[in-house]
Write a protein that holds these residues in place. Structure first.
Motif, PDB file in Angstrom:
ATOM      1  N   SER A  52      14.918 -54.848 -36.487  1.00 25.28           N
ATOM      2  CA  SER A  52      15.376 -56.221 -36.313  1.00 25.28           C
ATOM      3  C   SER A  52      14.192 -57.084 -35.925  1.00 25.28           C
ATOM      4  N   GLY A  53      14.426 -58.383 -35.925  1.00 28.73           N
ATOM      5  CA  GLY A  53      13.363 -59.320 -35.546  1.00 28.73           C
ATOM      6  C   GLY A  53      12.148 -59.139 -36.431  1.00 28.73           C
ATOM      7  N   GLN A  54      11.001 -59.017 -35.813  1.00 33.49           N
ATOM      8  CA  GLN A  54       9.742 -58.897 -36.559  1.00 33.49           C
ATOM      9  C   GLN A  54       9.586 -57.522 -37.213  1.00 33.49           C
ATOM     10  N   GLY A  55      10.459 -56.585 -36.837  1.00 31.48           N
ATOM     11  CA  GLY A  55      10.359 -55.228 -37.372  1.00 31.48           C
ATOM     12  C   GLY A  55      11.231 -54.998 -38.586  1.00 31.48           C
ATOM     13  N   ARG A  56      11.438 -56.015 -39.379  1.00 31.83           N
ATOM     14  CA  ARG A  56      12.352 -55.897 -40.513  1.00 31.83           C
ATOM     15  C   ARG A  56      11.782 -56.635 -41.726  1.00 31.83           C
ATOM     16  N   GLY A  57      11.229 -55.860 -42.636  1.00 32.88           N
ATOM     17  CA  GLY A  57      10.671 -56.457 -43.859  1.00 32.88           C
ATOM     18  C   GLY A  57       9.498 -57.375 -43.584  1.00 32.88           C
ATOM     19  N   ASN A  58       8.644 -56.960 -42.672  1.00 30.06           N
ATOM     20  CA  ASN A  58       7.509 -57.803 -42.281  1.00 30.06           C
ATOM     21  C   ASN A  58       6.315 -57.545 -43.189  1.00 30.06           C
ATOM     22  N   SER A  59       5.767 -58.604 -43.729  1.00 29.36           N
ATOM     23  CA  SER A  59       4.472 -58.575 -44.402  1.00 29.36           C
ATOM     24  C   SER A  59       3.900 -59.976 -44.255  1.00 29.36           C
ATOM     25  N   GLY A  60       3.025 -60.370 -45.125  1.00 28.38           N
ATOM     26  CA  GLY A  60       2.490 -61.715 -45.006  1.00 28.38           C
ATOM     27  C   GLY A  60       1.524 -62.025 -46.127  1.00 28.38           C
ATOM     28  N   GLU A  92      -1.578 -67.309 -42.419  1.00 23.93           N
ATOM     29  CA  GLU A  92      -0.458 -66.489 -42.863  1.00 23.93           C
ATOM     30  C   GLU A  92       0.807 -67.291 -43.146  1.00 23.93           C
ATOM     31  N   VAL A  93       1.283 -67.176 -44.383  1.00 19.20           N
ATOM     32  CA  VAL A  93       2.655 -67.566 -44.694  1.00 19.20           C
ATOM     33  C   VAL A  93       3.470 -66.299 -44.498  1.00 19.20           C
ATOM     34  N   GLN A  94       4.339 -66.316 -43.503  1.00 14.26           N
ATOM     35  CA  GLN A  94       5.025 -65.091 -43.106  1.00 14.26           C
ATOM     36  C   GLN A  94       5.992 -64.584 -44.173  1.00 14.26           C
ATOM     37  N   VAL A  95       5.975 -63.289 -44.371  1.00 13.09           N
ATOM     38  CA  VAL A  95       6.989 -62.598 -45.172  1.00 13.09           C
ATOM     39  C   VAL A  95       7.807 -61.775 -44.189  1.00 13.09           C
ATOM     40  N   HIS A 125       2.373 -54.361 -42.702  1.00 12.18           N
ATOM     41  CA  HIS A 125       2.896 -54.414 -41.329  1.00 12.18           C
ATOM     42  C   HIS A 125       3.771 -53.197 -41.073  1.00 12.18           C
ATOM     43  N   GLY A 126       3.645 -52.212 -41.959  1.00  7.96           N
ATOM     44  CA  GLY A 126       4.396 -50.980 -41.761  1.00  7.96           C
ATOM     45  C   GLY A 126       5.752 -50.950 -42.444  1.00  7.96           C
ATOM     46  N   ASP A 127       6.179 -52.068 -42.977  1.00  5.59           N
ATOM     47  CA  ASP A 127       7.471 -52.126 -43.682  1.00  5.59           C
ATOM     48  C   ASP A 127       7.242 -52.073 -45.196  1.00  5.59           C
ATOM     49  N   LEU A 128       8.185 -51.448 -45.910  1.00  5.26           N
ATOM     50  CA  LEU A 128       7.996 -51.188 -47.333  1.00  5.26           C
ATOM     51  C   LEU A 128       8.391 -52.401 -48.184  1.00  5.26           C
ATOM     52  N   VAL A 129       7.646 -53.463 -47.999  1.00  4.65           N
ATOM     53  CA  VAL A 129       7.875 -54.711 -48.728  1.00  4.65           C
ATOM     54  C   VAL A 129       7.262 -54.597 -50.121  1.00  4.65           C
ATOM     55  N   ARG A 130       7.942 -55.183 -51.090  1.00  6.81           N
ATOM     56  CA  ARG A 130       7.490 -55.151 -52.484  1.00  6.81           C
ATOM     57  C   ARG A 130       7.010 -56.528 -52.926  1.00  6.81           C
TER      58      ARG A 130
END
Ligand code: MG
Length: 249
Positions: free
Chosen positions: A116-124, A132-135, A233-238
């Motif tokens: 949740s929060g910043q720990g969910r689908g985080n990239s940039g 940084e435009v946040q992802v 950021h450790g999340d598996l963003v595509r």
């Protein structure tokens, strides 16, 4: 060169009793001698690269990218036309450097929601590696507003939350004007406009400086052109369909 005097301006100026320089214009209104803008063939659809774009990722290879961590080849995964973060391999950045630009990039947060929060689908998306435009998966996921999707991280929340559901493809269309430094100090701050899924979320906003975490942004002098960077950021963003059009200043 067609230099003309706009009478109205001149009269107004004289009426003020000011002996000011005459306002001149390079071109007359509807001047047929004015150079024509270059012709650019648009993509077959608006999200596809126009003829003059530099394609940074077309779904097949990471040749335009390298590892920010060790400078070697980018180690993210490619599958079915997208690239995906490989945890702990680090950020990736373009081999080419860019300044002011128009950037199109598509991304998707993991469909299976974890964290949740910043720990969910985080990239940039780090413009010039600094801004940084946040992802983030910001679909029904509360966090600090200056860190949600399409925020200028740590500085400016988006005007609205235009997020799609996790797993769905989302677009950023970004128009960025690079900062100008003089004698080691900021002379002209960068500006950024962002459309998230076609919706205006940053409107020619003046960036306050290099993105930091839990710290107020500040400008750090840097070259006129630098690589574009994507965050691990450790999340598996595509990501997919990434193209850029450098803008002359
Ligand atoms: Mg981020």
């Amino acid at each position: 060169m067609h230099l003309i005097v706009r009478a109205g301006v001149l009269v107004a100026t004289m009426a003020l009793g000011v002996f000011a320089a005459q306002q001149v214009f390079e071109w007359e209104v509807h001047d047929m001698n004015r150079p024509r803008p270059p012709v650019v063939a648009p993509g077959a659809e608006n999200h596809l690269p126009p003829a003059d774009a530099i394609v940074l990722f077309d779904g097949t290879d990471l040749s335009a990218w390298r590892s920010s961590k060790d400078g070697g080849n980018a180690k993210w995964k490619i599958q079915d036309g997208y690239m995906e973060v490989v945890r702990d391999t680090g950020d990736i950045q373009t081999r080419q450097a860019f300044g002011s630009c128009q950037l199109h990039i598509e991304w998707a947060a993991p469909e299976v929601v974890k964290g949740s929060g910043q720990g969910r689908g985080n990239s940039g998306v780090f413009l010039m590696g600094h801004y940084e435009v946040q992802v983030l998966d910001s679909y029904e996921n509360d966090t600090y507003p200056d860190g949600q999707a399409a925020a200028i991280y740590g500085q400016k929340p988006p005007l609205v939350n235009a997020s799609r559901k996790p797993g769905q493809w989302q677009t950023y269309d970004i128009i960025f004007h690079a900062p100008v430094f003089r004698d080691g100090a900021i002379e002209k701050p960068a500006t950024v406009t962002v459309l998230h899924n076609g919706i205006l979320v940053q409107d020619h906003w003046e960036i306050q400086g290099t993105t930091f975490h839990k710290q107020r942004a500040a400008y750090q002098p840097h070259p006129d052109k630098l690589p574009l960077r994507l965050q691990d950021h450790g999340d598996l963003v595509r990501f997919r369909n990434i193209w850029i059009r450098p803008l002359d200043e």
